[in-house]
Scaffold this motif. Structure first.
Motif, PDB file in Angstrom:
ATOM      1  N   ALA A 178      43.983  24.894  41.476  1.00 40.33           N
ATOM      2  CA  ALA A 178      43.849  25.092  42.923  1.00 40.33           C
ATOM      3  C   ALA A 178      42.762  24.183  43.463  1.00 40.33           C
ATOM      4  N   HIS A 179      43.090  23.466  44.543  1.00 39.44           N
ATOM      5  CA  HIS A 179      42.113  22.655  45.273  1.00 39.44           C
ATOM      6  C   HIS A 179      41.810  23.426  46.561  1.00 39.44           C
ATOM      7  N   GLY A 180      40.789  24.256  46.501  1.00 42.02           N
ATOM      8  CA  GLY A 180      40.493  25.168  47.590  1.00 42.02           C
ATOM      9  C   GLY A 180      40.376  26.577  47.031  1.00 42.02           C
ATOM     10  N   THR A 181      40.113  27.531  47.884  1.00 43.52           N
ATOM     11  CA  THR A 181      39.849  28.898  47.454  1.00 43.52           C
ATOM     12  C   THR A 181      41.132  29.635  47.087  1.00 43.52           C
ATOM     13  N   VAL A 182      41.072  30.366  45.994  1.00 45.73           N
ATOM     14  CA  VAL A 182      42.113  31.338  45.644  1.00 45.73           C
ATOM     15  C   VAL A 182      41.583  32.709  46.060  1.00 45.73           C
ATOM     16  N   ARG A 183      42.324  33.384  46.955  1.00 49.36           N
ATOM     17  CA  ARG A 183      41.855  34.664  47.501  1.00 49.36           C
ATOM     18  C   ARG A 183      42.681  35.826  46.961  1.00 49.36           C
ATOM     19  N   LEU A 184      41.952  36.798  46.405  1.00 51.50           N
ATOM     20  CA  LEU A 184      42.565  38.033  45.911  1.00 51.50           C
ATOM     21  C   LEU A 184      41.810  39.251  46.432  1.00 51.50           C
ATOM     22  N   ASN A 185      41.202  39.138  47.584  1.00 51.86           N
ATOM     23  CA  ASN A 185      40.406  40.240  48.130  1.00 51.86           C
ATOM     24  C   ASN A 185      41.263  41.494  48.281  1.00 51.86           C
ATOM     25  N   GLY A 186      40.770  42.588  47.715  1.00 56.24           N
ATOM     26  CA  GLY A 186      41.450  43.866  47.901  1.00 56.24           C
ATOM     27  C   GLY A 186      42.823  43.944  47.275  1.00 56.24           C
ATOM     28  N   ALA A 187      43.174  43.010  46.415  1.00 53.53           N
ATOM     29  CA  ALA A 187      44.496  43.020  45.786  1.00 53.53           C
ATOM     30  C   ALA A 187      44.604  44.182  44.797  1.00 53.53           C
ATOM     31  N   GLU A 188      45.838  44.667  44.604  1.00 53.89           N
ATOM     32  CA  GLU A 188      46.110  45.739  43.647  1.00 53.89           C
ATOM     33  C   GLU A 188      47.196  45.272  42.695  1.00 53.89           C
ATOM     34  N   VAL A 189      46.853  45.222  41.407  1.00 46.99           N
ATOM     35  CA  VAL A 189      47.789  44.774  40.376  1.00 46.99           C
ATOM     36  C   VAL A 189      47.916  45.900  39.360  1.00 46.99           C
ATOM     37  N   THR A 190      49.116  46.436  39.227  1.00 49.40           N
ATOM     38  CA  THR A 190      49.308  47.589  38.344  1.00 49.40           C
ATOM     39  C   THR A 190      49.078  47.222  36.886  1.00 49.40           C
ATOM     40  N   GLY A 191      49.441  46.028  36.505  1.00 47.20           N
ATOM     41  CA  GLY A 191      49.247  45.578  35.132  1.00 47.20           C
ATOM     42  C   GLY A 191      47.973  44.784  34.975  1.00 47.20           C
ATOM     43  N   LYS A 192      48.087  43.583  34.406  1.00 48.42           N
ATOM     44  CA  LYS A 192      46.917  42.742  34.161  1.00 48.42           C
ATOM     45  C   LYS A 192      46.959  41.493  35.014  1.00 48.42           C
ATOM     46  N   VAL A 193      45.794  40.850  35.146  1.00 46.68           N
ATOM     47  CA  VAL A 193      45.667  39.557  35.815  1.00 46.68           C
ATOM     48  C   VAL A 193      45.265  38.547  34.751  1.00 46.68           C
ATOM     49  N   ASN A 194      46.077  37.508  34.610  1.00 46.53           N
ATOM     50  CA  ASN A 194      45.818  36.504  33.581  1.00 46.53           C
ATOM     51  C   ASN A 194      45.730  35.131  34.232  1.00 46.53           C
TER      52      ASN A 194
END
Length: 573
Positions: A178-194
């Motif tokens: 990513a060239h720039g910000t990756v935003r995950l504010n307040g995200a909900e992921v039932t499994g995992k984040v990889n």
């Protein structure tokens, strides 16, 4: 739209759609034979159905899609798979509801899919999105795949927006760039984040903003490379947070913010390299926190802020290299704080501050290197395992409480540490060291520490009080060497007996005076609480009178110091 209005390439797609067959343009030359208009795809998805006994789906490979694919608020009942396609304009999928959407390997100038609802999987694996990819508020029942995708371009502020996204399974972004910000504010992921092996480039800004992220399992940022801040402040991670081998850079700022996070299984930051501040303040880690072999750099500032950190297991700083202050003030660590082989560098300032902490065990070895002060004021540690040579030149130990001190070493090897306290003479530090020797039954060590304490205390007194202190040490060792007092008494008794035996003092009343006894006369002079009747019956003259005064004064000094020593001995019992 009727089929006679379509180009040959579009007719292929139109005919394949009802039967769910893939149309592959890979073998066609660039140009009209690969080109499909976006309005044709819209009409196909919203008006056409499946052939009898078939499952309709839009499946294309290597097509060029011209115009804007506008599916705003549309409901698409059919799966969409657009492999390796090239979009001339940004697809507009705002608020759309789709079954499955696959853009694997496609090239897009952007993606506007905020609040999209995907009943299955959303796949952008290997995509190249040169502008902003907006997926904020998306609801994805299955997994979100971003593996190997590339988002944004140099100069773009935000590359991938996933704020408040809801993912029913896992979020995969292995090798994402990513060239720039990756935003995950307040995200909900039932499994995992990889996001293993991801490369995030936002120097001077925020590379990953996952504040208040909630996951159902693990977060893997192993081997992550980030220019700019990585922010996970307030995240809820019931599994493990992995940052092994990650390389983070935000010089002069915060490289990693995991403050106030709640982590279940543990946090593995082994081999992390970070240029900039690491924020761990108010974090809660149920399992271990491992920073083994990490290299943290923030010269002249706070390199690791773990204020009020709570760890239910061990904090491992084995072979950590930290340039700047490591801040652990108010931390609670149920297991070990293992600093074996660690290097803390902050010359002229505090290198390690662990004041007001509650820690199970603290481990320091002689191969640890600390350039700067160590602050352990008001901390409580059950067991301190540290060689005398492991401590730096300056320590701060006022109020430091510990139960056991290992390995066992003679008190003379431990005492120099107390002399290096930045506060000067700290009585509490001596009491703690004496108590540790008392617990293991080393009374010689207790006496050595207590005697050293009296000597340090004497140095803080005015000159006239120091004279009395020197006298107490010479005579009875401040009450810790009672045999010395006995030796003085025997020596003075022998000297007085010999002197008065050779020259009897004249009696005060010759007719009423008992027979003179040089031994008991000397005892009368030396022991103020015993009266053998000799002192009152005889009066020495000349130099012998001065000798008697000296014996009386010495007797009082010895009696006072012996009583002091007895009192200390009883209080120790």
């Amino acid at each position: 739209m009727e089929i006679r209005d379509l180009t040959p390439a579009e007719r292929r797609v139109w005919r394949a759609f009802p039967r769910g067959r893939r149309v592959d343009f890979t073998d066609r030359p660039p140009g009209p034979e690969r080109t499909v208009r976006a309005k044709v795809l819209r009409a196909l998805l919203l008006t056409q159905g499946a052939a009898d006994g078939e499952v309709a789906s839009l499946r294309m490979t290597a097509a060029r899609i011209t115009g804007r694919l506008d599916l705003k608020y549309a409901t698409v009942e059919h799966p969409v798979s657009l492999h390796g396609c090239h979009f001339d304009e940004v697809p507009f999928l705002y608020g759309a509801r789709v079954r499955q959407f696959n853009l694997q390997g496609s090239h897009l100038p952007g993606l506007d899919a905020a609040t999209i609802h995907v009943d299955g999987v959303l796949r952008v694996t290997g995509c190249r999105v040169t502008g902003l990819a907006r997926l904020g508020g998306a609801r994805i029942s299955g997994a979100l795949f971003c593996d190997g995708a590339e988002f944004g371009s140099p100069g773009v502020a935000t590359a991938l927006e996933l704020n408040h996204v809801s993912v029913g399974r896992d979020l995969y972004g292995v090798g994402l760039a990513a060239h720039g910000t990756v935003r995950l504010n307040g995200a909900e992921v039932t499994g995992k984040v990889n996001l293993r092996d991801a490369v995030l480039d936002a120097p001077g800004g925020t590379a990953l903003n996952a504040k208040l992220l909630t996951v159902g399992s693990n977060v893997s940022l192993d081997e992550l490379q980030a220019q700019g801040e990585v922010r996970l402040h307030g995240a809820r991670i019931p599994g493990q947070l992995g940052l092994t081998g990650a390389r983070l850079s935000e010089p002069g700022g915060t490289a990693l913010d995991v403050g106030a996070v709640v982590i279940g299984s543990g946090a593995d930051l082994t081999g992390l390299q970070a240029e900039g501040r690491i924020e761990l303040h108010d974090a809660t880690v149920t399992g271990p926190l491992d920073l083994s072999r990490a290299r943290l750099t923030a010269p002249g500032g706070v390199v690791l802020d773990a204020t009020s950190l709570t760890v239910g297991s061990n904090v491992v700083l084995h072979r950590l290299q930290a340039e700047g202050r490591v801040e652990l003030r108010g931390a609670t660590i149920s297991g070990q704080l293992n600093c074996a082989g660690a290097r803390f560098t902050n010359p002229g300032e505090t290198a390690l501050r662990a004041s007001s902490c509650t820690i199970g065990e603290l481990w320091l070895r002689e191969d640890s290197l600390i350039e700067g002060a160590v602050n352990l004021r008001r901390s409580q540690i059950d067991m301190v395992h540290a060689e005398p040579g492991a401590w730096p030149d300056v320590v701060k130990l006022d109020g430091f409480v510990y139960t056991a001190l290992n390995p066992r070493r003679p008190a003379r090897e431990r005492l120099p540490l107390l002399e290096r306290d930045d506060d000067g003479y700290v009585p509490f530090a001596y009491e703690q060291l004496a108590a540790s020797y008392r617990r293991i039954g080393d009374e010689a060590g207790v006496r050595a520490v207590q005697l050293a304490r009296q000597r340090r205390h004497r140095g803080t007194l005015p000159w006239y009080a120091r004279i009395w202190g020197y006298l107490q040490e010479v005579t009875v060792g401040y009450g810790f060497k009672p045999l010395r007092a006995a030796a003085w008494l025997v020596a003075l008794l022998a000297a007085g007996t010999a002197a008065f035996g050779l020259h009897h003092p004249p009696p005060l009343k010759p007719d009423e005076t008992p027979g003179f006894n040089a031994l008991f006369y000397t005892l009368d002079l030396l022991l103020p609480i015993i009266d053998f009747g000799q002192e009152k019956a005889f009066k020495p003259q000349g130099g012998y009178q001065w000798l008697s005064y000296a014996l009386i004064l010495a007797g009082w000094v010895l009696a006072t110091t012996i009583i002091t020593g007895i009192t200390r001995a009883l209080s120790r019992q």
